[in-house]
Scaffold this motif. Structure first.
Motif, mmCIF file in Angstrom:
data_model
loop_
_atom_site.group_PDB
_atom_site.id
_atom_site.type_symbol
_atom_site.label_atom_id
_atom_site.label_comp_id
_atom_site.label_asym_id
_atom_site.label_seq_id
_atom_site.Cartn_x
_atom_site.Cartn_y
_atom_site.Cartn_z
ATOM 1 N N ALA A 32 0.856 -1.190 0.000
ATOM 2 C CA ALA A 32 0.000 0.000 0.000
ATOM 3 C C ALA A 32 0.890 1.237 0.000
ATOM 4 C CB ALA A 32 -0.902 -0.009 1.220
ATOM 5 N N ASP A 34 0.208 4.238 0.887
ATOM 6 C CA ASP A 34 0.033 5.144 2.018
ATOM 7 C C ASP A 34 0.487 4.538 3.352
ATOM 8 O OD1 ASP A 34 -2.053 3.327 2.223
ATOM 9 O OD2 ASP A 34 -3.542 4.815 2.796
ATOM 10 N N ALA A 35 1.107 3.374 3.301
ATOM 11 C CA ALA A 35 1.630 2.743 4.527
ATOM 12 C C ALA A 35 2.929 3.428 4.940
ATOM 13 C CB ALA A 35 1.873 1.259 4.290
ATOM 14 N N SER A 59 -4.071 2.543 -1.592
ATOM 15 C CA SER A 59 -4.262 2.743 -0.155
ATOM 16 C C SER A 59 -4.330 1.418 0.596
ATOM 17 C CB SER A 59 -5.561 3.524 0.097
ATOM 18 O OG SER A 59 -6.675 2.727 -0.236
ATOM 19 N N MET A 60 -4.079 1.516 1.892
ATOM 20 C CA MET A 60 -4.160 0.341 2.762
ATOM 21 C C MET A 60 -5.595 -0.180 2.808
ATOM 22 S SD MET A 60 -1.655 1.633 5.853
ATOM 23 C CE MET A 60 -2.226 0.404 6.990
ATOM 24 N N LYS A 61 -6.542 0.736 2.794
ATOM 25 C CA LYS A 61 -7.955 0.354 2.831
ATOM 26 C C LYS A 61 -8.321 -0.457 1.586
ATOM 27 C CE LYS A 61 -12.463 2.303 3.815
ATOM 28 N NZ LYS A 61 -13.195 3.492 4.220
ATOM 29 N N LEU A 63 -6.281 -2.169 -0.326
ATOM 30 C CA LEU A 63 -5.584 -3.458 -0.290
ATOM 31 C C LEU A 63 -6.308 -4.432 0.638
ATOM 32 C CD1 LEU A 63 -3.251 -5.232 -1.176
ATOM 33 C CD2 LEU A 63 -1.831 -4.174 0.590
ATOM 34 N N GLY A 64 -6.728 -3.956 1.793
ATOM 35 C CA GLY A 64 -7.477 -4.809 2.719
ATOM 36 C C GLY A 64 -8.762 -5.315 2.095
ATOM 37 N N SER A 72 -7.704 -2.422 7.141
ATOM 38 C CA SER A 72 -6.648 -2.021 6.203
ATOM 39 C C SER A 72 -5.467 -2.979 6.276
ATOM 40 C CB SER A 72 -6.165 -0.608 6.556
ATOM 41 O OG SER A 72 -7.232 0.298 6.494
ATOM 42 N N ALA A 73 -4.707 -3.025 5.172
ATOM 43 C CA ALA A 73 -3.508 -3.873 5.133
ATOM 44 C C ALA A 73 -2.383 -3.106 4.455
ATOM 45 C CB ALA A 73 -3.790 -5.160 4.381
ATOM 46 N N ALA A 74 -1.204 -3.117 5.056
ATOM 47 C CA ALA A 74 -0.051 -2.432 4.475
ATOM 48 C C ALA A 74 0.602 -3.290 3.403
ATOM 49 C CB ALA A 74 0.962 -2.092 5.563
#
Length: 80
Positions: A32, A34-35, A59-61, A63-64, A72-74
């Protein structure tokens, strides 16, 4: 690109992804954008050394959500 994350053969999260990278089990790495950079540096280095494809997600959101989880996921990875 993100559709591949719907398959069952994946890991989600920085720790699990790092573990899979160290065991040479990763086919494609998703990060992500934005991580926090310090979280992703070790993963990027390991992926580059092992010549693993790295794909970036906005974004992490996102990706999650692509992984089918409600948080969310980095990082995430598709396994070999």
């Amino acid at each position: 690109m993100l559709e591949a994350l719907q398959q069952t053969n994946k890991v989600i999260g920085v720790k699990q992804t790092n573990k899979a990278l160290n065991q040479d089990k990763v086919k494609t790495l998703y990060l992500a954008q934005d991580a926090e950079a310090f979280l992703l540096e070790k993963l990027k280095d390991a992926a580059n050394k092992k010549e693993v494809e790295i794909l970036y997600v906005d974004s992490m959101k996102k990706l999650g959500k692509a992984c089918g989880i409600d948080v969310s996921a980095a990082a995430a990875a598709i396994l070999k």
